[in-house]
Design a protein around this motif. Structure first.
Motif, PDB file in Angstrom:
ATOM      1  N   MET A   1      54.717  -1.610  -1.409  1.00  0.00           N
ATOM      2  CA  MET A   1      54.657  -2.286  -0.132  1.00  0.00           C
ATOM      3  C   MET A   1      54.336  -3.764  -0.364  1.00  0.00           C
ATOM      4  N   LEU A   2      55.088  -4.624   0.272  1.00  0.00           N
ATOM      5  CA  LEU A   2      54.878  -6.061   0.123  1.00  0.00           C
ATOM      6  C   LEU A   2      53.653  -6.490   0.919  1.00  0.00           C
ATOM      7  N   PRO A   3      52.867  -7.382   0.351  1.00  0.00           N
ATOM      8  CA  PRO A   3      51.642  -7.796   1.045  1.00  0.00           C
ATOM      9  C   PRO A   3      51.926  -8.771   2.182  1.00  0.00           C
ATOM     10  N   THR A   4      50.993  -8.817   3.098  1.00  0.00           N
ATOM     11  CA  THR A   4      50.899  -9.877   4.092  1.00  0.00           C
ATOM     12  C   THR A   4      49.513 -10.460   3.903  1.00  0.00           C
ATOM     13  N   LEU A   5      49.434 -11.765   3.696  1.00  0.00           N
ATOM     14  CA  LEU A   5      48.167 -12.441   3.440  1.00  0.00           C
ATOM     15  C   LEU A   5      47.870 -13.389   4.592  1.00  0.00           C
ATOM     16  N   ASP A   6      46.679 -13.304   5.127  1.00  0.00           N
ATOM     17  CA  ASP A   6      46.262 -14.203   6.201  1.00  0.00           C
ATOM     18  C   ASP A   6      45.233 -15.200   5.700  1.00  0.00           C
ATOM     19  N   THR A   7      45.403 -16.438   6.121  1.00  0.00           N
ATOM     20  CA  THR A   7      44.416 -17.482   5.888  1.00  0.00           C
ATOM     21  C   THR A   7      43.966 -17.955   7.268  1.00  0.00           C
ATOM     22  N   LEU A   8      43.158 -18.975   7.310  1.00  0.00           N
ATOM     23  CA  LEU A   8      42.678 -19.486   8.587  1.00  0.00           C
ATOM     24  C   LEU A   8      43.828 -19.847   9.520  1.00  0.00           C
ATOM     25  N   ARG A   9      44.834 -20.551   8.986  1.00  0.00           N
ATOM     26  CA  ARG A   9      45.929 -21.032   9.838  1.00  0.00           C
ATOM     27  C   ARG A   9      47.271 -20.362   9.589  1.00  0.00           C
ATOM     28  N   LEU A  10      47.380 -19.590   8.500  1.00  0.00           N
ATOM     29  CA  LEU A  10      48.687 -19.128   8.054  1.00  0.00           C
ATOM     30  C   LEU A  10      48.763 -17.621   7.904  1.00  0.00           C
ATOM     31  N   ARG A  11      49.981 -17.120   8.017  1.00  0.00           N
ATOM     32  CA  ARG A  11      50.290 -15.740   7.638  1.00  0.00           C
ATOM     33  C   ARG A  11      51.405 -15.829   6.599  1.00  0.00           C
ATOM     34  N   LEU A  12      51.149 -15.280   5.419  1.00  0.00           N
ATOM     35  CA  LEU A  12      52.144 -15.196   4.362  1.00  0.00           C
ATOM     36  C   LEU A  12      52.730 -13.797   4.441  1.00  0.00           C
ATOM     37  N   ARG A  13      54.031 -13.715   4.719  1.00  0.00           N
ATOM     38  CA  ARG A  13      54.645 -12.421   4.999  1.00  0.00           C
ATOM     39  C   ARG A  13      55.974 -12.288   4.263  1.00  0.00           C
ATOM     40  N   PRO A  14      56.432 -11.024   4.124  1.00  0.00           N
ATOM     41  CA  PRO A  14      57.698 -10.800   3.421  1.00  0.00           C
ATOM     42  C   PRO A  14      58.867 -11.530   4.096  1.00  0.00           C
ATOM     43  N   PRO A  15      59.830 -11.962   3.288  1.00  0.00           N
ATOM     44  CA  PRO A  15      61.018 -12.610   3.852  1.00  0.00           C
ATOM     45  C   PRO A  15      61.833 -11.634   4.698  1.00  0.00           C
ATOM     46  N   ARG A  16      62.507 -12.199   5.695  1.00  0.00           N
ATOM     47  CA  ARG A  16      63.430 -11.446   6.552  1.00  0.00           C
ATOM     48  C   ARG A  16      64.774 -12.176   6.552  1.00  0.00           C
ATOM     49  N   PHE A  17      65.810 -11.480   6.932  1.00  0.00           N
ATOM     50  CA  PHE A  17      67.122 -12.101   6.956  1.00  0.00           C
ATOM     51  C   PHE A  17      67.156 -13.311   7.885  1.00  0.00           C
ATOM     52  N   ASP A  18      66.382 -13.280   8.969  1.00  0.00           N
ATOM     53  CA  ASP A  18      66.415 -14.437   9.889  1.00  0.00           C
ATOM     54  C   ASP A  18      65.734 -15.676   9.310  1.00  0.00           C
ATOM     55  N   ASP A  19      65.126 -15.571   8.121  1.00  0.00           N
ATOM     56  CA  ASP A  19      64.605 -16.746   7.416  1.00  0.00           C
ATOM     57  C   ASP A  19      65.719 -17.503   6.686  1.00  0.00           C
ATOM     58  N   TRP A  20      66.849 -16.837   6.470  1.00  0.00           N
ATOM     59  CA  TRP A  20      67.924 -17.402   5.665  1.00  0.00           C
ATOM     60  C   TRP A  20      68.448 -18.746   6.175  1.00  0.00           C
ATOM     61  N   PRO A  21      68.742 -18.954   7.457  1.00  0.00           N
ATOM     62  CA  PRO A  21      69.325 -20.243   7.864  1.00  0.00           C
ATOM     63  C   PRO A  21      68.450 -21.452   7.516  1.00  0.00           C
ATOM     64  N   ASP A  22      67.145 -21.381   7.770  1.00  0.00           N
ATOM     65  CA  ASP A  22      66.265 -22.510   7.432  1.00  0.00           C
ATOM     66  C   ASP A  22      66.163 -22.696   5.926  1.00  0.00           C
ATOM     67  N   TYR A  23      66.084 -21.595   5.193  1.00  0.00           N
ATOM     68  CA  TYR A  23      66.046 -21.640   3.729  1.00  0.00           C
ATOM     69  C   TYR A  23      67.310 -22.319   3.212  1.00  0.00           C
ATOM     70  N   ALA A  24      68.462 -21.908   3.714  1.00  0.00           N
ATOM     71  CA  ALA A  24      69.733 -22.479   3.271  1.00  0.00           C
ATOM     72  C   ALA A  24      69.795 -23.973   3.562  1.00  0.00           C
ATOM     73  N   ARG A  25      69.320 -24.385   4.737  1.00  0.00           N
ATOM     74  CA  ARG A  25      69.313 -25.823   5.078  1.00  0.00           C
ATOM     75  C   ARG A  25      68.455 -26.611   4.088  1.00  0.00           C
ATOM     76  N   LEU A  26      67.280 -26.092   3.778  1.00  0.00           N
ATOM     77  CA  LEU A  26      66.408 -26.782   2.825  1.00  0.00           C
ATOM     78  C   LEU A  26      67.069 -26.876   1.457  1.00  0.00           C
ATOM     79  N   MET A  27      67.608 -25.768   0.983  1.00  0.00           N
ATOM     80  CA  MET A  27      68.164 -25.737  -0.371  1.00  0.00           C
ATOM     81  C   MET A  27      69.440 -26.572  -0.503  1.00  0.00           C
TER      82      MET A  27
END
Length: 167
Positions: A1-27
């Motif tokens: 199971m992939l972790p989800t990590l919480d900090t004070l301001r952030l949630r670090l979570r597994p990638p999803r397909f809907d993350d792809w467009p922003d990732y592609a723009r950056l790359m």
């Protein structure tokens, strides 16, 4: 199971397909120059899939960085390894809207601590383009120090070695 990590301001979570467009723009942008880019869509897709596949193959990989208050995706933090990396690497990248707010530090700090605790790593490095002053400063802020004797995936990279967190 992939972790989800919480900090004070952030949630670090597994990638999803809907993350792809922003990732592609950056790359595909000039922001990817310190990672060997900009990249064509096909190359960026392979990198995105690699970030996800490492979880199944190696028990670590990339997590997306979300703002806890808005849910907006701000970038990515990862533990990389395998045939492309001589050692386990802590890497990060932010979307332009997230820079200058300590987001990368908070996310990398959480991912670094998770990697040492969950994976039992003896050491962890960051491979940083010599011209990337912001990432070099972040590595140093995290407590990492240059290790000029370490192997590197690209001869132009600098290697920053992260100390194990005090327990």
């Amino acid at each position: 199971m992939l972790p989800t990590l919480d900090t004070l301001r952030l949630r670090l979570r597994p990638p999803r397909f809907d993350d792809w467009p922003d990732y592609a723009r950056l790359m595909s942008s000039d922001r990817a120059v310190h990672m060997g880019g900009p990249f064509a869509v096909r190359e960026a897709w392979g990198m995105f899939c690699n970030d996800v596949a490492q979880w199944e193959l190696m028990g670590h990989g990339a997590l997306m960085i979300d703002a806890r208050d808005t849910g907006q995706c701000l970038g990515q933090v990862a533990i990389n390894h395998g045939p492309l990396f001589p050692e386990h690497e802590l890497g990060w990248m932010l979307y332009a809207t997230a820079e200058g707010r300590g987001i990368a530090f908070e996310a990398a700090h959480a991912m670094r601590d998770w990697a040492f605790a969950a994976l039992g790593l003896a050491t962890l490095v960051s491979y940083i383009d010599a011209d990337n002053a912001r990432s070099r400063a972040l590595a140093e802020r995290l407590g990492a120090r240059r290790d000029d004797s370490a192997a590197r995936p690209d001869p132009g990279d600098l290697v920053y070695r992260h100390p194990r967190p005090a327990t």
